[in-house]
Design an enzyme around this catalytic site. Sequence first.
Site, PDB file in Angstrom:
ATOM      1  N   TYR A 138       0.792  -1.126  -0.093  1.00 14.70           N
ATOM      2  CA  TYR A 138       0.092  -0.079  -0.114  1.00 14.70           C
ATOM      3  C   TYR A 138       0.800   1.125  -0.072  1.00 14.70           C
ATOM      4  O   TYR A 138       1.715   1.310   0.779  1.00 14.70           O
ATOM      5  CB  TYR A 138      -0.892   0.145   1.193  1.00 14.70           C
ATOM      6  CG  TYR A 138      -1.814   1.220   1.475  1.00 14.70           C
ATOM      7  CD1 TYR A 138      -2.770   1.506   0.425  1.00 14.70           C
ATOM      8  CD2 TYR A 138      -1.653   2.134   2.453  1.00 14.70           C
ATOM      9  CE1 TYR A 138      -3.500   2.476   0.473  1.00 14.70           C
ATOM     10  CE2 TYR A 138      -2.462   3.344   2.403  1.00 14.70           C
ATOM     11  CZ  TYR A 138      -3.452   3.531   1.581  1.00 14.70           C
ATOM     12  OH  TYR A 138      -4.273   4.588   1.591  1.00 14.70           O
ATOM     13  N   ASP A 233       9.266   3.027  -0.005  1.00 14.65           N
ATOM     14  CA  ASP A 233       8.394   3.444   0.823  1.00 14.65           C
ATOM     15  C   ASP A 233       8.408   3.139   2.358  1.00 14.65           C
ATOM     16  O   ASP A 233       8.273   1.748   2.715  1.00 14.65           O
ATOM     17  CB  ASP A 233       6.882   3.063   0.251  1.00 14.65           C
ATOM     18  CG  ASP A 233       5.464   3.743   1.098  1.00 14.65           C
ATOM     19  OD1 ASP A 233       6.047   4.109   2.233  1.00 14.65           O
ATOM     20  OD2 ASP A 233       4.588   3.521   0.546  1.00 14.65           O
ATOM     21  N   LYS A 271       3.745   8.878   9.026  1.00 13.22           N
ATOM     22  CA  LYS A 271       3.601   8.351  10.430  1.00 13.22           C
ATOM     23  C   LYS A 271       4.402   8.783  11.415  1.00 13.22           C
ATOM     24  O   LYS A 271       4.279  10.039  11.963  1.00 13.22           O
ATOM     25  CB  LYS A 271       3.375   6.715  10.287  1.00 13.22           C
ATOM     26  CG  LYS A 271       2.297   6.242   9.348  1.00 13.22           C
ATOM     27  CD  LYS A 271       2.073   4.939   9.358  1.00 13.22           C
ATOM     28  CE  LYS A 271       0.622   4.842   8.503  1.00 13.22           C
ATOM     29  NZ  LYS A 271       0.652   4.446   7.121  1.00 13.22           N
TER      30      LYS A 271
HETATM   31  C1  LIG Z   1      -0.117   4.629   5.705  1.00 15.13           C
HETATM   32  C2  LIG Z   1       0.758   4.252   4.557  1.00 15.13           C
HETATM   33  C3  LIG Z   1       0.730   5.331   3.335  1.00 15.13           C
HETATM   34  C4  LIG Z   1      -0.083   6.424   3.152  1.00 15.13           C
HETATM   35  O1  LIG Z   1       0.001   7.293   4.213  1.00 15.13           O
HETATM   36  P1  LIG Z   1      -1.037   8.290   4.513  1.00 15.13           P
HETATM   37  O2  LIG Z   1      -0.485   9.238   5.252  1.00 15.13           O
HETATM   38  O3  LIG Z   1      -2.150   7.497   5.170  1.00 15.13           O
HETATM   39  O4  LIG Z   1      -1.450   8.914   3.323  1.00 15.13           O
HETATM   40  C5  LIG Z   1       1.801   4.948   2.458  1.00 15.13           C
HETATM   41  N1  LIG Z   1       2.354   3.946   2.525  1.00 15.13           N
HETATM   42  C6  LIG Z   1       2.586   3.274   3.417  1.00 15.13           C
HETATM   43  C7  LIG Z   1       3.601   1.971   3.533  1.00 15.13           C
HETATM   44  C8  LIG Z   1       1.861   3.181   4.637  1.00 15.13           C
HETATM   45  O5  LIG Z   1       1.783   2.493   5.408  1.00 15.13           O
END
Ligand SMILES: *Cc1c(COP(=O)(O)O)cnc(C)c1O
Length: 435
Positions: A138, A233, A271
Amino acid sequence: MNFADRARAVLPGGVNSPVRAWNGVGGDPVPLASARGSRIVDASGASLIDLVGSWGPAILGHAHPEVVAAVQEAAARGLSFGATTEAEVELAEEIRARYAPAERVRLVSTGTEATMTAIRLARAATGRDLIVKFAGCYHGHSDALLVAAGSGLATAGVPDSAGVTPGAARDTLVLPYGDDAALTDAFAEHGARIAAVITEAAPCNMGVVAPPAGFNRLISTLCRHEGAVMILDEVLTGFRAGPAGWWGVERAHDVAAGLDPWVPDLVAFGKVIGGGMPVAAVGGRTELMERLAPLGPVYQAGTLSGNPVAVAAGLATMRLLDDAVHARVAAASDALRMGVSEALTAAGVRHAVGRAGTLFSVFLGVDDAPVTFEEASRQDTAAFARLFHALRAAGVALPPSAYEAWFVSAAHSSGDIEAIVDAVAAWAAAEAEAP
Ligand SMILES: *Cc1c(COP(=O)(O)O)cnc(C)c1O
């Protein structure tokens, strides 16, 4: 009208983000009133040990007094200026000091914006269209990345989102995670069209998956040889899987093994770096990052980017996040992971544990930790729903989905860990006796 109905009458599904609904486990979520340390308190006054941690940011525990004080002081100086502040520069410096590949950093407000900007930069730098992503990873909810995207979608049973044009989906090539041959073949076939490979540093949105040895390195090598951009990511893993994210974990491993560490071209953070407020970032090689406006032709902007109150939370969190705190998180995570697994084993409940650094999740009903989304989907989500509700009744809040990490923080005490393990053991014993 009860609260859930009232919420549903004004918010689609009663929530502002889909995983907050309990679609994956059944029932209606109870609204929360407050959170402190390892605990959340719901609107009825019930206090629970929390393993959601706001889905990752709360690595120090909720409402750490020094973070709250920093936010209050910043708020008193003004909520938003739409102009540069010293704290933004300090936060970017904190990120780079821990994570060398982030030579330049742009702050944004969400992880979604960070990965979306990274994709735009990669396309601009390469003049190519195609993005490679892995099923079950994701990267936020921008169109190009909302294909075979893991947790929220897996929980909702939605394979792909409606409203994403065939054009956007056509420019995204989805491969099985961890499959060296599929990746090599994709480059052999489409190499000259691939702008970027984007991957979670370690997948944590199909449950936690340990990257197979050498997989991230292979991505890096292929991208370098074929002129594509590697986008790592670390929105969830950054400054949580280890002090320098999952990249730092692999780097330490490679250095110990006498290998040259691989280095991502662009990195998305989120995060933890916001400490519970909306801060995320894209970072990376200077040559790529300086293509961003106002220096270069790649446009990216945000009225609230680098917001002073949000940055105060992020900066205070990062400054508190020293080796001792990381060691506490690691110890709590190890104790919980092993305690839960032993309790399940003792009762004869089939399960596997997926682990990446201090991140882990439990897959019920399978014998081996999954690597691909297809394998992760074989877990017994009905058993997870029973575990979720049993733990809830015992005063423990698991994430309401089998596809999420179990988030521990530096505020989880050994008493908290024991209480969670006892609750899992009690559920497992009952589960083993059920017909
Ligand atoms: C939470 C998450 C996102 C998206 O971040 P948001 O602040 O919710 O838009 C993207 N990549 C990863 C791996 C995530 O866990």
